[in-house]
Design an enzyme around this catalytic site. Structure first.
Site, short mmCIF file in Angstrom:
data_model
loop_
_atom_site.label_atom_id
_atom_site.label_comp_id
_atom_site.label_asym_id
_atom_site.label_seq_id
_atom_site.Cartn_x
_atom_site.Cartn_y
_atom_site.Cartn_z
N ASP A 27 0.79 -1.39 -0.01
CA ASP A 27 0.00 -0.10 0.18
C ASP A 27 0.85 1.21 0.08
O ASP A 27 2.12 1.22 0.43
CB ASP A 27 -0.84 -0.15 1.26
CG ASP A 27 -1.94 1.01 0.89
OD1 ASP A 27 -2.40 1.21 -0.09
OD2 ASP A 27 -2.62 1.31 2.14
N GLY A 28 0.23 2.33 -0.37
CA GLY A 28 0.96 3.53 -0.23
C GLY A 28 1.57 4.31 -1.81
O GLY A 28 2.21 5.19 -1.54
N TRP A 32 2.90 8.13 -2.35
CA TRP A 32 4.11 8.25 -2.69
C TRP A 32 4.00 9.26 -3.83
O TRP A 32 5.14 10.15 -4.01
CB TRP A 32 4.84 6.94 -3.12
CG TRP A 32 6.30 6.87 -3.62
CD1 TRP A 32 7.16 6.81 -2.87
CD2 TRP A 32 6.65 7.30 -4.93
NE1 TRP A 32 8.64 6.90 -3.58
CE2 TRP A 32 8.08 7.10 -4.81
CE3 TRP A 32 6.09 7.34 -6.07
CZ2 TRP A 32 9.16 7.35 -5.87
CZ3 TRP A 32 6.81 7.73 -7.29
CH2 TRP A 32 8.38 7.71 -7.00
N ARG A 40 -0.86 9.12 -9.71
CA ARG A 40 -0.82 8.13 -8.93
C ARG A 40 -0.09 6.97 -9.61
O ARG A 40 0.55 6.04 -9.13
CB ARG A 40 -2.25 7.52 -8.72
CG ARG A 40 -3.01 8.69 -7.67
CD ARG A 40 -4.28 8.09 -7.62
NE ARG A 40 -4.61 6.76 -6.74
CZ ARG A 40 -4.33 6.51 -5.70
NH1 ARG A 40 -4.10 7.46 -4.81
NH2 ARG A 40 -4.39 5.21 -5.25
N ASN A 75 -10.99 -2.38 -5.48
CA ASN A 75 -10.09 -1.72 -6.15
C ASN A 75 -10.86 -1.33 -7.65
O ASN A 75 -10.45 -0.39 -8.24
CB ASN A 75 -8.56 -2.21 -6.51
CG ASN A 75 -7.87 -1.92 -5.19
OD1 ASN A 75 -6.87 -2.71 -4.98
ND2 ASN A 75 -7.99 -1.00 -4.33
N ARG A 195 2.28 -5.00 5.97
CA ARG A 195 1.46 -3.87 5.33
C ARG A 195 2.32 -2.69 5.29
O ARG A 195 2.76 -2.38 6.26
CB ARG A 195 0.08 -3.83 6.08
CG ARG A 195 -0.75 -2.58 5.21
CD ARG A 195 -2.07 -2.32 5.68
NE ARG A 195 -2.81 -1.56 4.70
CZ ARG A 195 -4.03 -1.37 4.25
NH1 ARG A 195 -4.50 -2.28 4.75
NH2 ARG A 195 -4.27 -0.61 3.42
N SER A 203 -7.94 -4.65 5.20
CA SER A 203 -8.59 -4.58 3.74
C SER A 203 -8.98 -5.60 3.12
O SER A 203 -8.57 -5.81 1.85
CB SER A 203 -7.67 -3.50 2.99
OG SER A 203 -7.22 -2.21 3.75
C1 IPE Z 1 -5.32 -2.77 -0.14
O1 IPE Z 1 -4.96 -1.76 -0.35
C2 IPE Z 1 -5.38 -3.46 -1.29
C3 IPE Z 1 -4.05 -3.69 -2.20
C4 IPE Z 1 -3.01 -3.15 -1.67
C5 IPE Z 1 -4.11 -4.19 -3.42
P1 IPE Z 1 -6.10 -0.34 -0.46
O2 IPE Z 1 -5.41 1.06 -0.50
O3 IPE Z 1 -7.15 -0.66 -1.35
O4 IPE Z 1 -6.98 -0.52 0.78
P2 IPE Z 1 -7.71 0.66 1.81
O5 IPE Z 1 -8.50 1.44 0.86
O6 IPE Z 1 -6.70 1.58 2.29
O7 IPE Z 1 -8.43 -0.01 2.86
C1 IPE Z 2 -1.62 0.25 -3.42
O1 IPE Z 2 -1.43 1.82 -3.43
C2 IPE Z 2 -1.77 -0.18 -4.66
C3 IPE Z 2 -3.25 -0.61 -4.96
C4 IPE Z 2 -4.16 -0.79 -3.87
C5 IPE Z 2 -3.43 -1.23 -6.36
P1 IPE Z 2 -2.40 2.74 -3.23
O2 IPE Z 2 -2.91 3.08 -4.73
O3 IPE Z 2 -3.58 2.09 -2.44
O4 IPE Z 2 -2.04 3.80 -2.72
P2 IPE Z 2 -2.45 4.95 -1.49
O5 IPE Z 2 -3.05 3.87 -0.26
O6 IPE Z 2 -3.45 5.80 -2.33
O7 IPE Z 2 -1.40 5.78 -1.12
MG MG Z 3 -4.06 2.23 -0.69
#
Ligand code: IPE
Ligand code: IPE
Ligand code: MG
Length: 250
Positions: A27-28, A32, A40, A75, A195, A203
């Site tokens: 995540d993140g 970033w 993104r 997602n 995580r 999640s």
């Molecule tokens: C969890 O991250 C899913 C993946 C890393 C693929 P999300 O960014 O979707 O989760 P939430 O929305 O913060 O719970």
């Molecule tokens: C994780 O990063 C990748 C996926 C869920 C596909 P995010 O896209 O959720 O990144 P943040 O949480 O918005 O920073």
């Molecule tokens: Mg995320």
């Protein structure tokens, strides 16, 4: 960190106490990119580089199974353009990593509602899985269009069909039977779940399988995650005492 100092700290790992299965919520990526005033998608691109690095690290360190949460059932609600970019990146990853998977004896598998993925992605996935089918050095398991609740619903439906047909008695529904109806039926539960990006939640990841996993949440954003930090987490894992509900002396 250069490779020399990385290998010094890696030599401190107890090879007899490695987690067999590591699962990661990557995540993140979006945060970033936001910090850099970038789209993104830039975060997802950088995130893919880290996937490469961590897959290689796991293989070299001797982890048997690595499950990466790459795309959740939730997602699908993201903007179409971001979903499309993620699918393109996934295809790029599969094409560019095939050789590395072959050379390093890595098998690819997936968990999740992969039937919802675009046709070209599905095709590339099944080709890659077929080509790496014989590899037994490590399993790289991608959670794609994966949701723990959807997995449990699917399991309940399948068992209900068998009960209704009279193939099994309700009393025969056991821990083992449930496990055999999950996407993960052929792999052990994760010993370690990491995580990135600091959120204190699951999640919808591996709801059944995480029952006794050791959890590590780091504030590091996934695109900044590294082999060195991964090794530090493995060391911290080795210092933990897993009790599985028993008392220490047992
Ligand atoms: C969890 O991250 C899913 C993946 C890393 C693929 P999300 O960014 O979707 O989760 P939430 O929305 O913060 O719970
Ligand atoms: C994780 O990063 C990748 C996926 C869920 C596909 P995010 O896209 O959720 O990144 P943040 O949480 O918005 O920073
Ligand atoms: Mg995320």
């Amino acid at each position: 960190m250069n490779s020399n100092s990385a290998s010094v700290t890696e030599s401190e790992l107890d090879k007899t106490k490695l987690p067999a299965h590591v699962a990661i919520i990557m995540d993140g990526n979006g945060r970033w990119a936001k910090k850099r005033l970038a789209n993104r998608v830039k975060g997802h691109e950088q995130g893919m580089e880290v996937v490469r690095e961590i897959v290689r690290a796991c293989r070299e360190i001797g982890i048997s199974v690595l499950t990466l949460y790459a795309f959740s059932t939730e997602n699908w609600q993201r903007p179409k353009m971001e979903i499309a970019a993620l699918m393109t990146l996934l295809k790029r990853f599969l094409r560019s990593e095939l050789l590395e998977m072959q050379e390093n004896n890595i098998r690819l598998s997936t968990i999740g509602q992969t039937e919802r993925l675009p046709e070209d992605v599905r095709k590339l996935l099944s080709e890659t899985m077929a080509l790496t089918h014989q590899n037994d050095g490590m399993l790289l398991n991608l959670a794609l269009s994966y949701g723990g609740r959807a997995e449990l619903v699917k399991m309940v439906r399948e068992i209900a069909v068998k009960v209704k047909a009279g193939d099994i008695e309700p009393d025969a529904v056991s821990d083992e039977l449930v496990t055999r109806h999950l996407y993960t039926k052929d792999i052990p539960d994760p010993d370690l779940m990491i995580r990135t990006s600091g959120e204190m939640r699951i999640s919808n990841f591996l709801l059944w399988q995480l029952a006794y996993s050791e959890l590590f949440i780091t504030d590091t954003l996934w695109p900044d995650f590294s082999r060195a930090e991964f090794v530090e987490i493995l060391k911290a894992y080795q210092r933990r005492e897993r009790r599985f509900g028993k008392v220490y002396e047992q």
